[in-house]
Design a protein around this motif. Sequence first.
Motif, PDB file in Angstrom:
ATOM      1  N   ASN A 338     -18.279 -27.219   4.772  1.00  0.00           N
ATOM      2  CA  ASN A 338     -16.919 -26.547   5.075  1.00  0.00           C
ATOM      3  C   ASN A 338     -16.844 -24.887   5.180  1.00  0.00           C
ATOM      4  OD1 ASN A 338     -14.853 -28.760   4.907  1.00  0.00           O
ATOM      5  ND2 ASN A 338     -15.304 -28.881   2.758  1.00  0.00           N
ATOM      6  N   MET A 339     -17.955 -24.274   4.497  1.00  0.00           N
ATOM      7  CA  MET A 339     -18.158 -22.856   4.741  1.00  0.00           C
ATOM      8  C   MET A 339     -18.511 -22.760   6.350  1.00  0.00           C
ATOM      9  SD  MET A 339     -21.077 -20.384   3.440  1.00  0.00           S
ATOM     10  CE  MET A 339     -21.226 -20.902   1.658  1.00  0.00           C
ATOM     11  N   GLY A 340     -19.427 -23.402   6.767  1.00  0.00           N
ATOM     12  CA  GLY A 340     -19.584 -23.614   8.337  1.00  0.00           C
ATOM     13  C   GLY A 340     -18.309 -23.693   9.196  1.00  0.00           C
ATOM     14  N   ARG A 341     -17.750 -24.739   8.843  1.00  0.00           N
ATOM     15  CA  ARG A 341     -16.266 -25.187   9.523  1.00  0.00           C
ATOM     16  C   ARG A 341     -15.490 -23.668   9.467  1.00  0.00           C
ATOM     17  NH1 ARG A 341     -11.789 -29.653   8.571  1.00  0.00           N
ATOM     18  NH2 ARG A 341     -10.462 -29.027  10.532  1.00  0.00           N
ATOM     19  N   LEU A 342     -15.547 -23.310   8.370  1.00  0.00           N
ATOM     20  CA  LEU A 342     -14.513 -21.828   8.192  1.00  0.00           C
ATOM     21  C   LEU A 342     -14.990 -20.808   9.015  1.00  0.00           C
ATOM     22  CD1 LEU A 342     -14.036 -21.705   4.446  1.00  0.00           C
ATOM     23  CD2 LEU A 342     -12.167 -22.287   5.988  1.00  0.00           C
ATOM     24  N   LEU A 343     -16.296 -20.808   9.189  1.00  0.00           N
ATOM     25  CA  LEU A 343     -16.800 -19.759   9.849  1.00  0.00           C
ATOM     26  C   LEU A 343     -16.506 -19.964  11.568  1.00  0.00           C
ATOM     27  CD1 LEU A 343     -20.355 -18.800   8.192  1.00  0.00           C
ATOM     28  CD2 LEU A 343     -18.269 -17.420   8.537  1.00  0.00           C
ATOM     29  N   PHE A 344     -16.770 -20.952  11.997  1.00  0.00           N
ATOM     30  CA  PHE A 344     -16.410 -21.665  13.409  1.00  0.00           C
ATOM     31  C   PHE A 344     -15.183 -21.440  13.588  1.00  0.00           C
ATOM     32  CE2 PHE A 344     -20.873 -23.730  12.966  1.00  0.00           C
ATOM     33  CZ  PHE A 344     -21.402 -23.122  14.342  1.00  0.00           C
ATOM     34  N   LEU A 345     -14.130 -21.731  12.798  1.00  0.00           N
ATOM     35  CA  LEU A 345     -12.681 -21.630  13.024  1.00  0.00           C
ATOM     36  C   LEU A 345     -12.488 -20.195  12.992  1.00  0.00           C
ATOM     37  CD1 LEU A 345     -10.205 -23.439  13.260  1.00  0.00           C
ATOM     38  CD2 LEU A 345      -9.791 -23.411  11.027  1.00  0.00           C
ATOM     39  N   SER A 346     -12.883 -19.420  12.239  1.00  0.00           N
ATOM     40  CA  SER A 346     -12.582 -17.972  12.304  1.00  0.00           C
ATOM     41  C   SER A 346     -13.159 -17.483  13.577  1.00  0.00           C
ATOM     42  CB  SER A 346     -13.393 -17.119  11.118  1.00  0.00           C
ATOM     43  OG  SER A 346     -13.279 -15.702  11.232  1.00  0.00           O
ATOM     44  N   LEU A 347     -14.283 -17.850  14.252  1.00  0.00           N
ATOM     45  CA  LEU A 347     -14.732 -17.399  15.266  1.00  0.00           C
ATOM     46  C   LEU A 347     -13.810 -17.665  16.576  1.00  0.00           C
ATOM     47  CD1 LEU A 347     -17.078 -15.892  16.608  1.00  0.00           C
ATOM     48  CD2 LEU A 347     -18.259 -17.837  16.821  1.00  0.00           C
ATOM     49  N   LYS A 348     -13.224 -18.926  16.380  1.00  0.00           N
ATOM     50  CA  LYS A 348     -12.291 -19.522  17.311  1.00  0.00           C
ATOM     51  C   LYS A 348     -11.299 -18.483  17.370  1.00  0.00           C
ATOM     52  CE  LYS A 348      -9.401 -23.377  18.436  1.00  0.00           C
ATOM     53  NZ  LYS A 348      -8.862 -24.918  17.917  1.00  0.00           N
ATOM     54  N   PHE A 349     -10.483 -18.154  16.273  1.00  0.00           N
ATOM     55  CA  PHE A 349      -9.542 -17.380  16.250  1.00  0.00           C
ATOM     56  C   PHE A 349      -9.572 -15.928  16.799  1.00  0.00           C
ATOM     57  CE2 PHE A 349      -7.951 -20.146  12.430  1.00  0.00           C
ATOM     58  CZ  PHE A 349      -7.067 -21.041  13.113  1.00  0.00           C
ATOM     59  N   LYS A 350     -10.785 -15.568  16.360  1.00  0.00           N
ATOM     60  CA  LYS A 350     -10.936 -14.294  16.935  1.00  0.00           C
ATOM     61  C   LYS A 350     -11.294 -14.194  18.513  1.00  0.00           C
ATOM     62  CE  LYS A 350     -14.654 -10.514  17.069  1.00  0.00           C
ATOM     63  NZ  LYS A 350     -15.900 -10.111  16.320  1.00  0.00           N
ATOM     64  N   LYS A 351     -11.683 -15.244  19.153  1.00  0.00           N
ATOM     65  CA  LYS A 351     -11.834 -15.436  20.483  1.00  0.00           C
ATOM     66  C   LYS A 351     -10.344 -15.281  21.148  1.00  0.00           C
ATOM     67  CE  LYS A 351     -16.667 -16.931  20.788  1.00  0.00           C
ATOM     68  NZ  LYS A 351     -17.568 -17.859  21.388  1.00  0.00           N
ATOM     69  N   GLN A 352      -9.504 -16.208  20.424  1.00  0.00           N
ATOM     70  CA  GLN A 352      -8.056 -16.532  20.742  1.00  0.00           C
ATOM     71  C   GLN A 352      -7.447 -15.366  20.603  1.00  0.00           C
ATOM     72  OE1 GLN A 352      -6.592 -20.017  18.581  1.00  0.00           O
ATOM     73  NE2 GLN A 352      -7.759 -21.464  19.951  1.00  0.00           N
ATOM     74  N   GLY A 353      -7.873 -14.513  19.763  1.00  0.00           N
ATOM     75  CA  GLY A 353      -6.936 -13.471  19.485  1.00  0.00           C
ATOM     76  C   GLY A 353      -5.754 -13.490  18.733  1.00  0.00           C
ATOM     77  N   SER A 354      -5.533 -14.449  18.136  1.00  0.00           N
ATOM     78  CA  SER A 354      -4.292 -14.806  17.229  1.00  0.00           C
ATOM     79  C   SER A 354      -4.752 -15.825  16.313  1.00  0.00           C
ATOM     80  CB  SER A 354      -3.231 -15.277  18.183  1.00  0.00           C
ATOM     81  OG  SER A 354      -3.547 -16.448  18.907  1.00  0.00           O
ATOM     82  N   TYR A 355      -3.613 -15.768  15.261  1.00  0.00           N
ATOM     83  CA  TYR A 355      -3.890 -16.739  14.074  1.00  0.00           C
ATOM     84  C   TYR A 355      -2.222 -16.918  13.768  1.00  0.00           C
ATOM     85  CZ  TYR A 355      -4.699 -17.993   9.354  1.00  0.00           C
ATOM     86  OH  TYR A 355      -4.802 -18.595   8.144  1.00  0.00           O
ATOM     87  N   GLU A 356      -2.130 -18.095  13.272  1.00  0.00           N
ATOM     88  CA  GLU A 356      -0.772 -18.397  12.768  1.00  0.00           C
ATOM     89  C   GLU A 356      -0.851 -18.687  11.456  1.00  0.00           C
ATOM     90  OE1 GLU A 356       2.657 -21.756  13.547  1.00  0.00           O
ATOM     91  OE2 GLU A 356       1.524 -20.947  15.350  1.00  0.00           O
ATOM     92  N   TRP A 357       0.287 -17.920  10.784  1.00  0.00           N
ATOM     93  CA  TRP A 357       0.375 -18.138   9.276  1.00  0.00           C
ATOM     94  C   TRP A 357       1.865 -18.028   8.751  1.00  0.00           C
ATOM     95  CZ3 TRP A 357      -1.846 -20.618   5.730  1.00  0.00           C
ATOM     96  CH2 TRP A 357      -1.558 -20.330   4.210  1.00  0.00           C
ATOM     97  N   LYS A 358       2.231 -19.196   8.160  1.00  0.00           N
ATOM     98  CA  LYS A 358       3.828 -19.044   7.630  1.00  0.00           C
ATOM     99  C   LYS A 358       4.862 -18.858   8.609  1.00  0.00           C
ATOM    100  CE  LYS A 358       3.134 -18.455   2.828  1.00  0.00           C
ATOM    101  NZ  LYS A 358       3.810 -17.588   1.437  1.00  0.00           N
ATOM    102  N   GLY A 359       4.361 -19.338  10.237  1.00  0.00           N
ATOM    103  CA  GLY A 359       5.194 -19.439  11.054  1.00  0.00           C
ATOM    104  C   GLY A 359       5.093 -18.259  11.979  1.00  0.00           C
ATOM    105  N   ARG A 360       4.334 -17.336  11.703  1.00  0.00           N
ATOM    106  CA  ARG A 360       3.869 -16.261  12.231  1.00  0.00           C
ATOM    107  C   ARG A 360       2.712 -16.023  12.959  1.00  0.00           C
ATOM    108  NH1 ARG A 360       6.681 -12.178   8.028  1.00  0.00           N
ATOM    109  NH2 ARG A 360       8.681 -11.720   9.067  1.00  0.00           N
ATOM    110  N   ASN A 361       2.752 -15.620  14.290  1.00  0.00           N
ATOM    111  CA  ASN A 361       1.574 -15.380  15.172  1.00  0.00           C
ATOM    112  C   ASN A 361       1.166 -13.791  14.727  1.00  0.00           C
ATOM    113  OD1 ASN A 361      -0.440 -16.205  17.049  1.00  0.00           O
ATOM    114  ND2 ASN A 361       0.459 -14.589  18.513  1.00  0.00           N
TER     115      ASN A 361
END
Length: 363
Positions: A338-361
Amino acid sequence: MIYIALFILAFAAIQLLVALSNLIFRPALKEQYIETHELVSVMIPARNEEANILKILTDLQHQTHSTLEILVYDDQSTDRTASLVLDMARYDKRIRLISSQELPEGWLGKNHACYQMSQQANGKYFLFVDADVRLGENAISTTLQYLNKSKSVLLSAFPRQIMQTPGERMVVPVMNYILLTLLPLILVRYSRFPSLAAANGQFMLFNADTYHEQHPHLQMKSEKVEDIRIARWFKKKRLRVACIPGNKEINCRMYSGYSEAINGFSKNIVMFFGNSYTLAFVFWITTTLGFVVLLLAMPLLYFWLYVLVAILTRIAVSIASRQSVYSNILGIIPQQYNMGRLLFLSLKFKKQGSYEWKGRNIK
């Protein structure tokens, strides 16, 4: 390959030493209550927190340090958060609800909420605490005593994490493992290097005069990991910061389930590595697959030595964090995955330039 194997062994030994230092030098907060009438402004940013808000307000009502004002910032909640706060405020005049308007451009929601509350607070000390945190009756008195004893202007606590599902137990301990094997927390207080800083936005206790001088939430208004940024910024200013792990008076269930934990932690995992994805992935690969290199390059004895050191490290981290030793040892493999999954997901969000939390982008 022999040099890589030696590096892996040395790094594992360093991790163990750091974890032991965080266990041995973990501050023992005084249990007894010392009478004081200094006003503490407790500030709670709340967005759709109807499941938690009454619990944290009740905890605050039972504090041994009762000289409090309690501000709750309703950040455009669509549930009953505001009405629940108003109901409690009718019976406890220390509680005050602040309602938000539109979020200004360039701000993140929590940072704006904290800053707005600070502008209306009157205390000598400012305590920012998340709605999902649970406080023992001595939480404020003991941390206030430690803040003054340590001559710090900011004290941040990492709550003891409450994990109720297998999914949470496979993700949440990852953060404690990274933090407590890379950073000796005693150096947060005594070292002048800004890189040796840590903080947790779930519980941050400030000297109010320093807060007003520095306006940390204003300075970090667009930072999604504002807590660590504030700690590093304070250290750059030569302001003393302290950080404590696994306090039994401060508890929190951050996420309710595997998916929520993965999504939540992915936004800040790289900050533990100075925002370097290279260092983050080197750490993950080394701690996950290092044993393979040892099996290929060195006698079997060194492999078993590595396994022993790794297990001792998990034990030290678990005790320092007040987590289950048994659960964390059994969970080493899924936690590393899961540490690896977190890192890959974080990298994905960085490339997308956005992240959604509690209904906000969040950009």
